[in-house]
Design an enzyme around this catalytic site. Structure first.
Site, PDB file in Angstrom:
ATOM      1  N   THR A 196       0.849  -1.203   0.000  1.00 24.27           N
ATOM      2  CA  THR A 196       0.000   0.000   0.000  1.00 24.27           C
ATOM      3  C   THR A 196       0.871   1.234   0.000  1.00 24.27           C
ATOM      4  O   THR A 196       1.894   1.271   0.679  1.00 24.27           O
ATOM      5  CB  THR A 196      -0.858   0.041   1.285  1.00 24.27           C
ATOM      6  N   ARG A 224     -12.658  -9.459  -1.408  1.00 27.46           N
ATOM      7  CA  ARG A 224     -12.364  -8.660  -0.207  1.00 27.46           C
ATOM      8  C   ARG A 224     -11.900  -7.243  -0.603  1.00 27.46           C
ATOM      9  O   ARG A 224     -11.086  -7.062  -1.501  1.00 27.46           O
ATOM     10  CB  ARG A 224     -11.271  -9.345   0.615  1.00 27.46           C
ATOM     11  N   VAL A 225     -12.452  -6.265   0.081  1.00 24.78           N
ATOM     12  CA  VAL A 225     -12.027  -4.881  -0.123  1.00 24.78           C
ATOM     13  C   VAL A 225     -11.541  -4.345   1.212  1.00 24.78           C
ATOM     14  O   VAL A 225     -12.173  -4.574   2.246  1.00 24.78           O
ATOM     15  CB  VAL A 225     -13.213  -4.028  -0.654  1.00 24.78           C
ATOM     16  N   GLY A 226     -10.414  -3.655   1.195  1.00 24.30           N
ATOM     17  CA  GLY A 226      -9.865  -3.116   2.442  1.00 24.30           C
ATOM     18  C   GLY A 226     -10.285  -1.670   2.678  1.00 24.30           C
ATOM     19  O   GLY A 226     -11.278  -1.195   2.123  1.00 24.30           O
ATOM     20  N   ASP A 227      -9.511  -0.989   3.479  1.00 24.35           N
ATOM     21  CA  ASP A 227      -9.834   0.401   3.837  1.00 24.35           C
ATOM     22  C   ASP A 227      -9.420   1.405   2.764  1.00 24.35           C
ATOM     23  O   ASP A 227     -10.002   2.490   2.668  1.00 24.35           O
ATOM     24  CB  ASP A 227      -9.107   0.766   5.140  1.00 24.35           C
ATOM     25  N   THR A 247      -2.547   2.775   6.579  1.00 23.26           N
ATOM     26  CA  THR A 247      -2.056   1.517   6.022  1.00 23.26           C
ATOM     27  C   THR A 247      -2.109   0.454   7.111  1.00 23.26           C
ATOM     28  O   THR A 247      -2.230   0.768   8.288  1.00 23.26           O
ATOM     29  CB  THR A 247      -0.616   1.677   5.483  1.00 23.26           C
ATOM     30  N   GLY A 248      -2.045  -0.793   6.686  1.00 21.07           N
ATOM     31  CA  GLY A 248      -2.127  -1.890   7.658  1.00 21.07           C
ATOM     32  C   GLY A 248      -3.450  -2.641   7.529  1.00 21.07           C
ATOM     33  O   GLY A 248      -4.082  -2.610   6.474  1.00 21.07           O
ATOM     34  N   GLY A 250      -6.718  -3.405   7.068  1.00 20.58           N
ATOM     35  CA  GLY A 250      -7.789  -2.521   6.624  1.00 20.58           C
ATOM     36  C   GLY A 250      -9.081  -2.672   7.404  1.00 20.58           C
ATOM     37  O   GLY A 250      -9.783  -1.689   7.669  1.00 20.58           O
TER      38      GLY A 250
HETATM   39  N1  ASP Z   1      -4.688  -1.318   4.239  1.00 24.20           N
HETATM   40  C1  ASP Z   1      -4.513  -2.252   3.179  1.00 24.20           C
HETATM   41  C2  ASP Z   1      -5.685  -3.198   3.158  1.00 24.20           C
HETATM   42  O1  ASP Z   1      -6.145  -3.615   4.193  1.00 24.20           O
HETATM   43  C3  ASP Z   1      -3.285  -3.075   3.266  1.00 24.20           C
HETATM   44  C4  ASP Z   1      -2.059  -2.463   3.868  1.00 24.20           C
HETATM   45  O2  ASP Z   1      -1.945  -1.261   4.007  1.00 24.20           O
HETATM   46  O3  ASP Z   1      -1.164  -3.227   4.189  1.00 24.20           O
HETATM   47  O4  ASP Z   1      -6.074  -3.587   2.101  1.00 24.20           O
END
Ligand code: ASP
Length: 337
Positions: A196, A224-227, A247-248, A250
């Site tokens: 990301t 799947r959809v993240g943040d 990030t991280g 989601g």
């Molecule tokens: N935030 C992103 C998601 O969950 C992934 C990431 O930032 O590592 O899709």
């Protein structure tokens, strides 16, 4: 400090020294751009080119993250790890200084999802397009449909993953031969390991914009959809106050509308770093300390003074800050656990 200023602060019940740890400077630092993880350094360079020539923050944040989307050395974009069915699916969002925003999610075979998100913002009455519809829109807008073949690294990682088929994101790491938690986020062979990039910028006119683009968590469920493409979660911009991105993990960012929360904390007068910290604390409170130890979330933010900051759950997150030709550097995110 002038005597009168001091008296004014005292009459509000505030000590001048209350502000010492997050002190605001009176000069506004602009332009400025910040972005997540090591890959932010290269992305900032492209954004800075725009900003230092008097360009708009919106162009800067688009062009900045496009570098990461195209990079062969990065898990962002089509070279990324696939979902558990073997397909790379991409999410992205963009937002300008007037609450205009656009996003795409579950988008396949398009190299620059951030630019498709911008087209959604500028050319449709909608904010978000997903899946096949997003792809159709992209193709109609002239974006080439790329091959669905996995990159060599992603193919290897997927074959490896298939042996156990366990969904278990590794903290701070998207694709690593070492695969240990708390490993440094830049691998020894020069491969950027994160999936990301989030970027927020203020241009010379003092206008803010932000972008966020990702392949999402590797080996996620199909669909799947993240943040990252969710406005308010992975990205939020309020030109009166500031801009934030995440990030991280989601799912945990979505649960607390993370980036919006960071901006709201800044509205209350918190420095960007303090605002990011409070959002991280909110996640830990919601999830509990033990479960929070298993995940990473990092926020970064800037305010209208050009102050910046970031915070994360645990060690290993960093972000890149650029506000001059010779000032583009990495900052280790402070962490709570
Ligand atoms: N935030 C992103 C998601 O969950 C992934 C990431 O930032 O590592 O899709």
């Amino acid at each position: 400090m002038q005597r009168r200023q001091f008296i004014n602060l005292s009459s509000l019940g505030l000590s001048a020294f209350t502000f010492s740890s997050f002190k605001s400077s009176s000069a506004i630092r602009k332009p400025i751009v910040i972005s997540t993880w090591d890959a932010g350094i290269e992305a900032n360079k492209a954004a800075w080119k725009v900003l230092s020539n008097g360009g708009h923050a919106l162009d800067a944040v688009e062009q900045g993250v496009m570098v990461t989307e195209s990079s062969q050395n990065c898990c962002v974009g089509l070279g990324a790890n696939p979902d558990r069915d073997g397909f790379v699916t991409l999410d992205a969002s963009i937002m300008d200084h007037q609450f205009n925003c656009g996003s795409v999610a579950f988008l396949e075979r398009i190299k620059h999802p951030i630019s498709v998100a911008r087209r959604v913002m500028e050319k449709t009455p909608h904010v978000m397009l997903v899946g096949e519809g997003a792809q159709q829109f992209a193709v109609a807008e002239g974006f080439p449909l790329e091959s669905d073949k996995l990159s060599n690294d992603a193919k290897k990682a997927y074959e490896n993953w298939l042996k156990k088929s366990e969904y278990k994101p590794v903290i701070n790491i998207e694709r690593s031969q070492k695969s240990t938690a708390f490993a440094p986020s830049k691998l020894e062979n020069g491969e950027w390991n994160h999936d990301t990039i989030g970027m927020v910028a203020m241009d010379a006119n003092g206008n803010l914009s932000g972008s966020c683009t990702t392949s999402g968590q590797g080996f996620k469920m199909r669909g799947r959809v993240g943040d990252s493409p969710i406005i308010g979660a992975g990205l939020f911009v309020d030109n009166e106050v500031g801009a934030a991105t995440a990030t991280g993990q989601g799912e945990d960012v979505i649960r607390i509308c993370g980036s919006h929360l960071v901006v709201e904390f800044m509205r209350q007068g918190l420095h960007p770093e303090a605002a990011c910290k409070k959002a991280v604390e909110r996640i830990i409170k919601a999830k509990g300390i033990e479960k929070s130890k298993l995940i990473q979330v990092g926020f970064i933010a800037i305010n209208k003074q050009g102050e910046y900051g970031g915070y994360c759950i645990q060690k290993g997150f960093n972000f890149a800050v650029c506000y001059a030709d010779d000032q583009n550097f990495l900052v280790d995110g402070k962490y709570i656990l």
